[in-house]
Design a protein around this motif. Structure first.
Motif, PDB file in Angstrom:
ATOM      1  N   ALA A   3      22.719 -34.896  29.140  1.00 53.05           N
ATOM      2  CA  ALA A   3      22.168 -35.053  30.482  1.00 53.05           C
ATOM      3  C   ALA A   3      20.672 -34.764  30.451  1.00 53.05           C
ATOM      4  N   ASN A   4      19.953 -35.332  31.410  1.00 49.19           N
ATOM      5  CA  ASN A   4      18.521 -35.050  31.518  1.00 49.19           C
ATOM      6  C   ASN A   4      18.335 -33.707  32.182  1.00 49.19           C
ATOM      7  N   ALA A  62       9.095 -45.473  29.167  1.00 50.73           N
ATOM      8  CA  ALA A  62      10.023 -46.119  30.104  1.00 50.73           C
ATOM      9  C   ALA A  62       9.235 -46.909  31.143  1.00 50.73           C
ATOM     10  N   GLU A  66      12.969 -47.803  35.271  1.00 50.44           N
ATOM     11  CA  GLU A  66      13.896 -46.979  34.476  1.00 50.44           C
ATOM     12  C   GLU A  66      13.627 -45.489  34.669  1.00 50.44           C
ATOM     13  N   GLN A  67      12.501 -45.160  35.294  1.00 48.96           N
ATOM     14  CA  GLN A  67      12.014 -43.784  35.196  1.00 48.96           C
ATOM     15  C   GLN A  67      12.883 -42.755  35.902  1.00 48.96           C
ATOM     16  N   HIS A  69      15.975 -42.532  35.607  1.00 46.00           N
ATOM     17  CA  HIS A  69      17.104 -42.193  34.738  1.00 46.00           C
ATOM     18  C   HIS A  69      16.698 -41.357  33.535  1.00 46.00           C
ATOM     19  N   VAL A  70      15.409 -41.205  33.297  1.00 46.69           N
ATOM     20  CA  VAL A  70      14.969 -40.644  32.006  1.00 46.69           C
ATOM     21  C   VAL A  70      14.084 -39.422  32.241  1.00 46.69           C
ATOM     22  N   PRO A  71      13.914 -38.611  31.195  1.00 47.43           N
ATOM     23  CA  PRO A  71      13.043 -37.436  31.362  1.00 47.43           C
ATOM     24  C   PRO A  71      11.602 -37.874  31.647  1.00 47.43           C
ATOM     25  N   GLN A  72      10.921 -37.099  32.466  1.00 47.66           N
ATOM     26  CA  GLN A  72       9.483 -37.326  32.664  1.00 47.66           C
ATOM     27  C   GLN A  72       8.723 -36.805  31.453  1.00 47.66           C
TER      28      GLN A  72
END
Lengths: 252, 252
Positions: A3-4, A62, A66-67, A69-72
Protein backbone atom coordinates in the motif's frame (compact mmCIF):
# COMPACT_ATOMS: atom_id res chain seq x y z
CA UNK A 1 0.43 -5.56 -2.44
CA UNK A 2 2.47 -2.71 -0.98
CA UNK A 3 0.00 0.00 0.00
CA UNK A 4 1.06 3.61 -0.47
CA UNK A 5 2.04 4.55 3.05
CA UNK A 6 5.07 6.78 2.71
CA UNK A 7 5.89 9.35 0.09
CA UNK A 8 9.33 9.22 -1.45
CA UNK A 9 12.70 10.73 -2.18
CA UNK A 10 13.55 9.78 -5.77
CA UNK A 11 17.12 9.71 -7.04
CA UNK A 12 17.64 9.84 -10.81
CA UNK A 13 21.05 9.66 -12.40
CA UNK A 14 23.85 7.42 -13.61
CA UNK A 15 26.22 5.00 -11.85
CA UNK A 16 27.00 7.59 -9.18
CA UNK A 17 23.35 7.35 -8.18
CA UNK A 18 23.04 3.60 -8.80
CA UNK A 19 25.94 2.91 -6.44
CA UNK A 20 24.29 5.07 -3.80
CA UNK A 21 23.04 1.89 -2.08
CA UNK A 22 26.56 0.81 -1.19
CA UNK A 23 27.77 1.13 2.46
CA UNK A 24 27.97 4.84 3.11
CA UNK A 25 26.41 5.71 -0.24
CA UNK A 26 24.10 8.72 -0.38
CA UNK A 27 20.99 6.58 -0.92
CA UNK A 28 21.79 4.58 2.20
CA UNK A 29 22.41 7.76 4.19
CA UNK A 30 19.17 9.33 2.95
CA UNK A 31 17.19 6.15 3.71
CA UNK A 32 18.60 6.17 7.24
CA UNK A 33 17.82 9.89 7.66
CA UNK A 34 14.22 9.55 6.36
CA UNK A 35 13.41 6.20 8.04
CA UNK A 36 9.67 5.95 8.86
CA UNK A 37 9.08 9.27 7.03
CA UNK A 38 9.89 8.91 3.32
CA UNK A 39 11.04 5.91 1.25
CA UNK A 40 14.08 6.32 -0.96
CA UNK A 41 13.66 5.14 -4.55
CA UNK A 42 16.93 4.77 -6.46
CA UNK A 43 16.56 5.13 -10.23
CA UNK A 44 20.27 5.43 -10.98
CA UNK A 45 21.30 3.73 -14.22
CA UNK A 46 25.01 3.12 -14.68
CA UNK A 47 26.47 4.49 -17.92
CA UNK A 48 23.40 6.54 -18.82
CA UNK A 49 23.49 10.15 -19.93
CA UNK A 50 20.81 12.80 -20.36
CA UNK A 51 19.73 11.87 -23.92
CA UNK A 52 18.77 8.44 -22.62
CA UNK A 53 17.48 9.78 -19.32
CA UNK A 54 14.53 11.57 -20.90
CA UNK A 55 12.73 8.42 -22.12
CA UNK A 56 13.52 6.87 -18.71
CA UNK A 57 12.01 9.81 -16.82
CA UNK A 58 8.88 9.55 -18.98
CA UNK A 59 8.44 6.07 -17.49
CA UNK A 60 9.48 6.62 -13.88
CA UNK A 61 7.56 9.86 -13.31
CA UNK A 62 3.81 9.35 -12.97
CA UNK A 63 1.49 11.29 -15.25
CA UNK A 64 -0.98 13.62 -13.59
CA UNK A 65 -3.96 11.28 -14.01
CA UNK A 66 -1.99 8.49 -12.27
CA UNK A 67 -0.77 10.62 -9.39
CA UNK A 68 -3.55 9.92 -6.92
CA UNK A 69 -2.65 6.21 -7.02
CA UNK A 70 1.09 6.56 -6.42
CA UNK A 71 3.44 7.97 -3.80
CA UNK A 72 4.27 11.65 -4.10
CA UNK A 73 7.88 12.46 -4.83
CA UNK A 74 8.63 15.01 -2.13
CA UNK A 75 12.30 15.34 -3.06
CA UNK A 76 13.92 14.59 -6.42
CA UNK A 77 17.67 14.61 -7.02
CA UNK A 78 18.88 14.88 -10.63
CA UNK A 79 22.51 13.89 -11.07
CA UNK A 80 23.88 13.40 -14.58
CA UNK A 81 26.97 14.55 -16.37
CA UNK A 82 29.71 12.06 -15.50
CA UNK A 83 28.91 10.21 -18.77
CA UNK A 84 27.65 13.14 -20.83
CA UNK A 85 31.16 14.54 -20.30
CA UNK A 86 32.84 11.48 -21.84
CA UNK A 87 34.89 12.43 -24.87
CA UNK A 88 33.37 12.11 -28.36
CA UNK A 89 32.96 9.81 -30.27
CA UNK A 90 32.06 7.66 -27.24
CA UNK A 91 28.29 7.05 -27.53
CA UNK A 92 27.85 8.30 -23.97
CA UNK A 93 29.02 11.78 -24.97
CA UNK A 94 26.38 14.50 -25.06
CA UNK A 95 27.50 17.96 -26.23
CA UNK A 96 27.34 20.50 -23.43
CA UNK A 97 24.55 22.64 -24.90
CA UNK A 98 22.34 19.59 -25.38
CA UNK A 99 23.27 18.43 -21.88
CA UNK A 100 21.98 21.71 -20.47
CA UNK A 101 18.83 21.54 -22.59
CA UNK A 102 18.22 17.95 -21.45
CA UNK A 103 18.56 18.87 -17.78
CA UNK A 104 16.12 21.74 -18.27
CA UNK A 105 13.77 19.38 -20.06
CA UNK A 106 13.76 16.93 -17.11
CA UNK A 107 13.25 19.77 -14.62
CA UNK A 108 10.37 21.16 -16.62
CA UNK A 109 8.69 17.78 -16.90
CA UNK A 110 8.13 18.22 -13.15
CA UNK A 111 7.85 22.00 -12.80
CA UNK A 112 5.90 23.13 -15.83
CA UNK A 113 2.12 23.35 -15.24
CA UNK A 114 1.58 22.32 -18.86
CA UNK A 115 3.61 19.11 -18.49
CA UNK A 116 1.85 15.75 -18.34
CA UNK A 117 4.15 14.99 -15.38
CA UNK A 118 3.58 18.26 -13.53
CA UNK A 119 4.08 17.70 -9.82
CA UNK A 120 4.04 20.96 -7.84
CA UNK A 121 4.75 19.24 -4.50
CA UNK A 122 8.09 17.87 -5.75
CA UNK A 123 11.19 19.74 -4.54
CA UNK A 124 14.18 19.35 -6.87
CA UNK A 125 17.93 19.38 -6.22
CA UNK A 126 20.43 19.30 -9.07
CA UNK A 127 23.81 17.71 -8.37
CA UNK A 128 26.99 18.46 -10.31
CA UNK A 129 29.22 15.61 -11.48
CA UNK A 130 32.23 15.20 -9.20
CA UNK A 131 35.75 15.93 -10.44
CA UNK A 132 37.34 13.13 -12.45
CA UNK A 133 40.82 12.03 -11.44
CA UNK A 134 42.33 11.14 -14.80
CA UNK A 135 45.45 9.77 -13.07
CA UNK A 136 43.27 7.02 -11.57
CA UNK A 137 40.59 6.43 -14.18
CA UNK A 138 41.18 3.69 -16.76
CA UNK A 139 37.74 3.54 -18.48
CA UNK A 140 36.41 5.41 -21.51
CA UNK A 141 38.33 8.69 -21.82
CA UNK A 142 37.51 11.62 -19.56
CA UNK A 143 39.16 15.05 -19.43
CA UNK A 144 39.43 16.88 -16.11
CA UNK A 145 38.56 20.31 -17.52
CA UNK A 146 35.63 18.93 -19.52
CA UNK A 147 33.95 17.49 -16.47
CA UNK A 148 34.56 20.81 -14.70
CA UNK A 149 32.74 22.60 -17.51
CA UNK A 150 29.80 20.17 -17.24
CA UNK A 151 29.66 20.90 -13.53
CA UNK A 152 29.58 24.63 -14.34
CA UNK A 153 26.79 23.94 -16.83
CA UNK A 154 24.65 22.40 -14.06
CA UNK A 155 25.01 25.59 -12.06
CA UNK A 156 23.88 27.64 -15.07
CA UNK A 157 20.82 25.43 -15.47
CA UNK A 158 20.03 25.71 -11.76
CA UNK A 159 20.25 29.49 -11.97
CA UNK A 160 18.09 29.67 -15.09
CA UNK A 161 15.44 27.21 -13.86
CA UNK A 162 15.54 28.32 -10.23
CA UNK A 163 16.60 24.94 -8.83
CA UNK A 164 19.17 24.68 -6.01
CA UNK A 165 22.43 22.94 -6.93
CA UNK A 166 24.52 20.65 -4.75
CA UNK A 167 27.89 21.55 -6.22
CA UNK A 168 29.76 18.41 -5.29
CA UNK A 169 32.39 19.12 -7.95
CA UNK A 170 33.57 22.14 -5.99
CA UNK A 171 33.03 20.63 -2.54
CA UNK A 172 35.10 17.55 -3.37
CA UNK A 173 37.82 19.50 -5.19
CA UNK A 174 38.06 21.91 -2.26
CA UNK A 175 38.15 19.05 0.25
CA UNK A 176 41.04 17.62 -1.79
CA UNK A 177 42.95 20.90 -1.49
CA UNK A 178 42.20 21.65 -5.16
CA UNK A 179 44.52 18.82 -6.28
CA UNK A 180 43.32 16.33 -8.89
CA UNK A 181 45.45 13.52 -7.41
CA UNK A 182 44.27 14.19 -3.88
CA UNK A 183 40.71 13.52 -5.08
CA UNK A 184 41.51 9.83 -4.71
CA UNK A 185 40.30 10.01 -1.12
CA UNK A 186 36.85 10.69 -2.58
CA UNK A 187 37.01 8.69 -5.83
CA UNK A 188 37.74 4.98 -5.68
CA UNK A 189 38.61 4.61 -9.37
CA UNK A 190 38.90 8.24 -10.47
CA UNK A 191 35.20 8.50 -11.41
CA UNK A 192 33.04 6.78 -8.77
CA UNK A 193 32.77 7.88 -5.17
CA UNK A 194 34.13 6.42 -1.97
CA UNK A 195 32.06 6.66 1.19
CA UNK A 196 33.99 9.87 1.97
CA UNK A 197 32.84 11.23 -1.38
CA UNK A 198 29.25 10.17 -0.79
CA UNK A 199 29.34 11.76 2.62
CA UNK A 200 30.02 15.11 0.96
CA UNK A 201 27.12 14.53 -1.42
CA UNK A 202 24.76 13.61 1.42
CA UNK A 203 25.66 16.68 3.46
CA UNK A 204 25.37 18.95 0.42
CA UNK A 205 21.82 17.63 -0.10
CA UNK A 206 20.87 17.97 3.55
CA UNK A 207 22.27 21.51 3.68
CA UNK A 208 20.01 22.50 0.80
CA UNK A 209 17.04 20.78 2.43
CA UNK A 210 17.63 22.69 5.68
CA UNK A 211 18.03 26.03 3.90
CA UNK A 212 15.68 25.86 0.92
CA UNK A 213 13.20 23.09 1.72
CA UNK A 214 13.02 23.15 5.55
CA UNK A 215 9.59 21.46 5.43
CA UNK A 216 11.49 18.31 4.39
CA UNK A 217 14.15 18.49 7.09
CA UNK A 218 14.02 15.11 8.89
CA UNK A 219 16.47 15.94 11.66
CA UNK A 220 15.71 16.28 15.34
CA UNK A 221 16.82 19.91 15.15
CA UNK A 222 13.86 20.56 12.86
CA UNK A 223 11.57 18.63 15.20
CA UNK A 224 7.95 19.34 14.61
CA UNK A 225 8.28 19.74 10.85
CA UNK A 226 8.25 16.02 10.03
CA UNK A 227 6.95 13.17 12.17
CA UNK A 228 7.07 9.41 11.63
CA UNK A 229 4.12 7.90 9.72
CA UNK A 230 3.44 5.52 12.59
CA UNK A 231 3.73 6.67 16.16
CA UNK A 232 6.71 5.90 18.37
CA UNK A 233 6.16 2.73 20.39
CA UNK A 234 6.09 4.50 23.74
CA UNK A 235 3.19 6.63 22.48
CA UNK A 236 1.01 3.60 21.71
CA UNK A 237 -2.10 3.53 23.87
CA UNK A 238 -1.58 0.19 25.57
CA UNK A 239 -5.21 -0.15 26.74
CA UNK A 240 -6.67 0.61 23.32
CA UNK A 241 -3.84 0.49 20.80
CA UNK A 242 -5.63 0.50 17.45
CA UNK A 243 -6.55 4.22 17.17
CA UNK A 244 -3.02 5.21 18.14
CA UNK A 245 -1.60 2.97 15.39
CA UNK A 246 -3.30 4.69 12.46
CA UNK A 247 -0.95 6.22 9.90
CA UNK A 248 -0.41 9.96 10.09
CA UNK A 249 0.66 12.78 7.82
CA UNK A 250 4.44 13.05 7.87
CA UNK A 251 4.59 16.79 7.27
CA UNK A 252 2.91 18.90 9.91
CA UNK B 1 4.52 11.26 -9.04
CA UNK B 2 6.61 8.11 -8.71
CA UNK B 3 5.30 5.68 -11.31
CA UNK B 4 5.24 2.00 -10.40
CA UNK B 5 8.34 0.76 -12.17
CA UNK B 6 9.85 -1.81 -9.87
CA UNK B 7 8.19 -4.33 -7.62
CA UNK B 8 9.45 -4.54 -4.07
CA UNK B 9 11.02 -6.41 -1.21
CA UNK B 10 9.12 -5.39 1.93
CA UNK B 11 10.63 -5.69 5.39
CA UNK B 12 8.24 -5.68 8.36
CA UNK B 13 9.42 -5.86 11.93
CA UNK B 14 10.73 -3.93 14.90
CA UNK B 15 13.91 -1.91 15.54
CA UNK B 16 16.05 -4.73 14.12
CA UNK B 17 14.33 -4.07 10.81
CA UNK B 18 14.14 -0.27 11.22
CA UNK B 19 17.91 -0.09 11.72
CA UNK B 20 18.42 -2.16 8.58
CA UNK B 21 19.22 1.05 6.66
CA UNK B 22 22.39 1.63 8.67
CA UNK B 23 25.79 0.98 7.01
CA UNK B 24 25.96 -2.77 6.51
CA UNK B 25 22.36 -3.26 7.63
CA UNK B 26 20.32 -5.95 5.90
CA UNK B 27 18.07 -3.40 4.15
CA UNK B 28 21.12 -1.68 2.68
CA UNK B 29 22.60 -5.02 1.59
CA UNK B 30 19.29 -6.11 0.02
CA UNK B 31 18.90 -2.76 -1.77
CA UNK B 32 22.39 -3.14 -3.18
CA UNK B 33 21.71 -6.74 -4.24
CA UNK B 34 18.38 -5.90 -5.92
CA UNK B 35 19.44 -2.57 -7.48
CA UNK B 36 17.53 -1.90 -10.73
CA UNK B 37 15.39 -5.00 -10.08
CA UNK B 38 13.32 -4.55 -6.92
CA UNK B 39 12.97 -1.62 -4.51
CA UNK B 40 13.38 -2.28 -0.80
CA UNK B 41 10.65 -0.86 1.43
CA UNK B 42 11.54 -0.80 5.12
CA UNK B 43 8.51 -0.93 7.43
CA UNK B 44 10.46 -1.64 10.60
CA UNK B 45 9.03 0.10 13.67
CA UNK B 46 11.30 0.25 16.70
CA UNK B 47 9.78 -1.11 19.91
CA UNK B 48 6.78 -2.71 18.21
CA UNK B 49 5.58 -6.25 18.89
CA UNK B 50 3.13 -8.50 17.09
CA UNK B 51 -0.07 -7.25 18.78
CA UNK B 52 0.64 -3.80 17.39
CA UNK B 53 1.99 -5.16 14.10
CA UNK B 54 -1.39 -6.47 12.97
CA UNK B 55 -3.09 -3.04 12.66
CA UNK B 56 0.09 -1.80 10.98
CA UNK B 57 0.09 -4.63 8.43
CA UNK B 58 -3.57 -3.86 7.65
CA UNK B 59 -2.37 -0.44 6.51
CA UNK B 60 0.88 -1.32 4.74
CA UNK B 61 -0.41 -4.31 2.79
CA UNK B 62 -2.65 -3.36 -0.13
CA UNK B 63 -6.10 -4.87 -0.34
CA UNK B 64 -6.89 -6.98 -3.38
CA UNK B 65 -8.91 -4.27 -5.13
CA UNK B 66 -5.98 -1.84 -4.77
CA UNK B 67 -3.33 -4.26 -5.97
CA UNK B 68 -3.33 -3.33 -9.65
CA UNK B 69 -2.34 0.23 -8.73
CA UNK B 70 0.58 -0.61 -6.45
CA UNK B 71 3.90 -2.44 -6.63
CA UNK B 72 3.79 -6.17 -6.02
CA UNK B 73 5.62 -7.38 -2.94
CA UNK B 74 7.76 -10.15 -4.40
CA UNK B 75 9.53 -10.88 -1.14
CA UNK B 76 8.30 -10.17 2.39
CA UNK B 77 10.41 -10.62 5.52
CA UNK B 78 8.58 -10.84 8.86
CA UNK B 79 10.85 -10.29 11.84
CA UNK B 80 9.31 -9.79 15.27
CA UNK B 81 9.98 -11.23 18.69
CA UNK B 82 12.76 -9.14 20.21
CA UNK B 83 10.10 -7.04 21.98
CA UNK B 84 7.38 -9.68 22.33
CA UNK B 85 9.98 -11.53 24.44
CA UNK B 86 10.39 -8.62 26.86
CA UNK B 87 9.46 -9.65 30.39
CA UNK B 88 5.94 -8.95 31.70
CA UNK B 89 4.58 -6.53 32.84
CA UNK B 90 6.42 -4.45 30.23
CA UNK B 91 3.73 -3.34 27.72
CA UNK B 92 5.87 -4.73 24.89
CA UNK B 93 5.49 -8.26 26.25
CA UNK B 94 3.30 -10.63 24.24
CA UNK B 95 2.78 -14.13 25.68
CA UNK B 96 4.38 -16.80 23.49
CA UNK B 97 1.15 -18.48 22.37
CA UNK B 98 -0.33 -15.17 21.27
CA UNK B 99 2.99 -14.30 19.59
CA UNK B 100 2.72 -17.48 17.52
CA UNK B 101 -0.93 -16.79 16.70
CA UNK B 102 -0.07 -13.21 15.67
CA UNK B 103 2.71 -14.36 13.34
CA UNK B 104 0.34 -16.88 11.76
CA UNK B 105 -2.27 -14.15 11.41
CA UNK B 106 0.17 -11.89 9.52
CA UNK B 107 1.27 -14.76 7.29
CA UNK B 108 -2.31 -15.68 6.50
CA UNK B 109 -3.22 -12.11 5.66
CA UNK B 110 -0.96 -12.67 2.65
CA UNK B 111 -1.35 -16.40 1.99
CA UNK B 112 -5.00 -17.12 2.61
CA UNK B 113 -7.18 -16.91 -0.54
CA UNK B 114 -10.04 -15.62 1.61
CA UNK B 115 -7.98 -12.71 3.00
CA UNK B 116 -8.65 -9.16 1.80
CA UNK B 117 -4.86 -8.85 1.48
CA UNK B 118 -4.32 -12.14 -0.39
CA UNK B 119 -1.22 -11.85 -2.53
CA UNK B 120 -0.22 -15.15 -4.11
CA UNK B 121 2.89 -13.71 -5.81
CA UNK B 122 4.42 -12.71 -2.44
CA UNK B 123 7.16 -15.04 -1.13
CA UNK B 124 7.55 -14.90 2.65
CA UNK B 125 10.57 -15.43 4.90
CA UNK B 126 10.22 -15.50 8.68
CA UNK B 127 13.22 -14.38 10.73
CA UNK B 128 13.87 -15.42 14.31
CA UNK B 129 14.90 -12.81 16.89
CA UNK B 130 18.65 -12.90 17.53
CA UNK B 131 20.04 -14.01 20.89
CA UNK B 132 20.02 -11.32 23.56
CA UNK B 133 23.25 -10.72 25.45
CA UNK B 134 21.95 -9.85 28.89
CA UNK B 135 25.50 -8.99 30.03
CA UNK B 136 25.44 -6.06 27.55
CA UNK B 137 21.80 -5.00 27.47
CA UNK B 138 20.68 -2.21 29.82
CA UNK B 139 17.13 -1.53 28.51
CA UNK B 140 13.80 -3.07 29.54
CA UNK B 141 14.48 -6.54 30.97
CA UNK B 142 15.19 -9.48 28.68
CA UNK B 143 15.98 -13.08 29.59
CA UNK B 144 18.33 -15.11 27.40
CA UNK B 145 16.30 -18.32 27.54
CA UNK B 146 13.03 -16.47 26.88
CA UNK B 147 14.27 -14.99 23.63
CA UNK B 148 15.56 -18.44 22.69
CA UNK B 149 12.07 -19.86 23.21
CA UNK B 150 10.56 -17.09 21.03
CA UNK B 151 13.06 -18.00 18.32
CA UNK B 152 11.96 -21.64 18.63
CA UNK B 153 8.35 -20.47 18.36
CA UNK B 154 9.10 -18.82 14.99
CA UNK B 155 10.39 -22.15 13.71
CA UNK B 156 7.19 -23.86 14.85
CA UNK B 157 5.10 -21.27 13.03
CA UNK B 158 7.21 -21.65 9.90
CA UNK B 159 6.74 -25.41 9.98
CA UNK B 160 2.99 -25.16 10.55
CA UNK B 161 2.39 -22.46 7.94
CA UNK B 162 4.95 -23.76 5.45
CA UNK B 163 7.08 -20.62 5.43
CA UNK B 164 10.90 -20.84 5.38
CA UNK B 165 12.67 -19.48 8.45
CA UNK B 166 15.96 -17.58 8.59
CA UNK B 167 17.06 -18.82 11.99
CA UNK B 168 19.40 -15.99 12.87
CA UNK B 169 19.16 -16.88 16.57
CA UNK B 170 21.01 -20.13 15.92
CA UNK B 171 23.33 -18.74 13.23
CA UNK B 172 24.52 -15.91 15.47
CA UNK B 173 24.80 -18.08 18.58
CA UNK B 174 26.78 -20.66 16.60
CA UNK B 175 29.01 -17.96 15.09
CA UNK B 176 29.69 -16.78 18.66
CA UNK B 177 30.80 -20.29 19.66
CA UNK B 178 27.52 -20.75 21.60
CA UNK B 179 28.66 -18.20 24.21
CA UNK B 180 26.27 -15.44 25.27
CA UNK B 181 29.13 -13.01 25.96
CA UNK B 182 30.78 -13.70 22.60
CA UNK B 183 27.59 -12.52 20.91
CA UNK B 184 28.88 -8.98 21.43
CA UNK B 185 30.62 -9.21 18.06
CA UNK B 186 27.13 -9.38 16.54
CA UNK B 187 25.15 -7.24 19.01
CA UNK B 188 26.20 -3.66 19.63
CA UNK B 189 24.18 -3.20 22.82
CA UNK B 190 23.12 -6.76 23.59
CA UNK B 191 19.90 -6.53 21.53
CA UNK B 192 20.56 -4.69 18.26
CA UNK B 193 22.84 -5.95 15.53
CA UNK B 194 26.26 -4.83 14.39
CA UNK B 195 27.11 -4.99 10.69
CA UNK B 196 28.58 -8.44 11.38
CA UNK B 197 25.22 -9.47 12.79
CA UNK B 198 23.32 -8.01 9.84
CA UNK B 199 25.67 -9.77 7.48
CA UNK B 200 24.51 -13.09 8.93
CA UNK B 201 20.88 -12.01 8.51
CA UNK B 202 21.46 -10.97 4.90
CA UNK B 203 23.16 -14.23 3.97
CA UNK B 204 20.48 -16.28 5.74
CA UNK B 205 17.86 -14.51 3.59
CA UNK B 206 19.81 -14.92 0.37
CA UNK B 207 20.43 -18.62 1.10
CA UNK B 208 16.67 -19.15 1.41
CA UNK B 209 16.04 -17.16 -1.77
CA UNK B 210 18.55 -19.30 -3.69
CA UNK B 211 17.13 -22.58 -2.35
CA UNK B 212 13.41 -21.94 -1.98
CA UNK B 213 12.64 -18.94 -4.19
CA UNK B 214 15.27 -19.17 -6.95
CA UNK B 215 13.07 -17.07 -9.27
CA UNK B 216 14.00 -14.14 -7.00
CA UNK B 217 17.75 -14.78 -6.96
CA UNK B 218 19.37 -11.52 -8.10
CA UNK B 219 22.95 -12.79 -8.30
CA UNK B 220 25.02 -13.22 -11.43
CA UNK B 221 25.21 -16.94 -10.66
CA UNK B 222 21.46 -17.10 -11.25
CA UNK B 223 21.84 -15.02 -14.41
CA UNK B 224 18.87 -15.26 -16.66
CA UNK B 225 16.32 -15.48 -13.86
CA UNK B 226 16.17 -11.75 -13.13
CA UNK B 227 17.17 -8.88 -15.38
CA UNK B 228 17.34 -5.16 -14.71
CA UNK B 229 14.13 -3.20 -15.46
CA UNK B 230 16.04 -0.89 -17.80
CA UNK B 231 18.69 -2.27 -20.12
CA UNK B 232 22.41 -1.99 -19.43
CA UNK B 233 23.87 1.11 -21.06
CA UNK B 234 26.04 -0.79 -23.51
CA UNK B 235 22.90 -2.48 -24.88
CA UNK B 236 21.23 0.83 -25.73
CA UNK B 237 20.66 1.17 -29.47
CA UNK B 238 22.67 4.33 -30.08
CA UNK B 239 21.11 5.06 -33.49
CA UNK B 240 17.53 4.67 -32.24
CA UNK B 241 17.66 4.58 -28.45
CA UNK B 242 14.02 4.97 -27.44
CA UNK B 243 12.73 1.41 -28.11
CA UNK B 244 15.72 -0.07 -26.29
CA UNK B 245 14.97 2.12 -23.26
CA UNK B 246 11.48 0.77 -22.56
CA UNK B 247 11.04 -0.89 -19.17
CA UNK B 248 11.09 -4.68 -19.11
CA UNK B 249 9.81 -7.46 -16.91
CA UNK B 250 12.38 -8.22 -14.23
CA UNK B 251 11.59 -11.90 -13.91
CA UNK B 252 12.11 -13.94 -17.05
Amino acid sequence: MAANVQDVVMLVGDSLTQRGWEHGGFAQLLAEAYIRKLDVINRGLGGYQTDWAIPICEQIFAKQHEQHHVPQVKLLTIWYGANDAASAPNPQHVPIDRYKANLSHIINMVKSPTSAYYSPETRIILITPPPVNTKQWVGTPRVFETTRSYAEAVKEVGEKDNVPVADVWTKIFDAAGRSEEACEKYLNDGLHLTSDGYNIVFHAIMDIVARVYPELDPTWEAHGRMQTVFTLWDQVNVQNPRPSLMKRKVQL
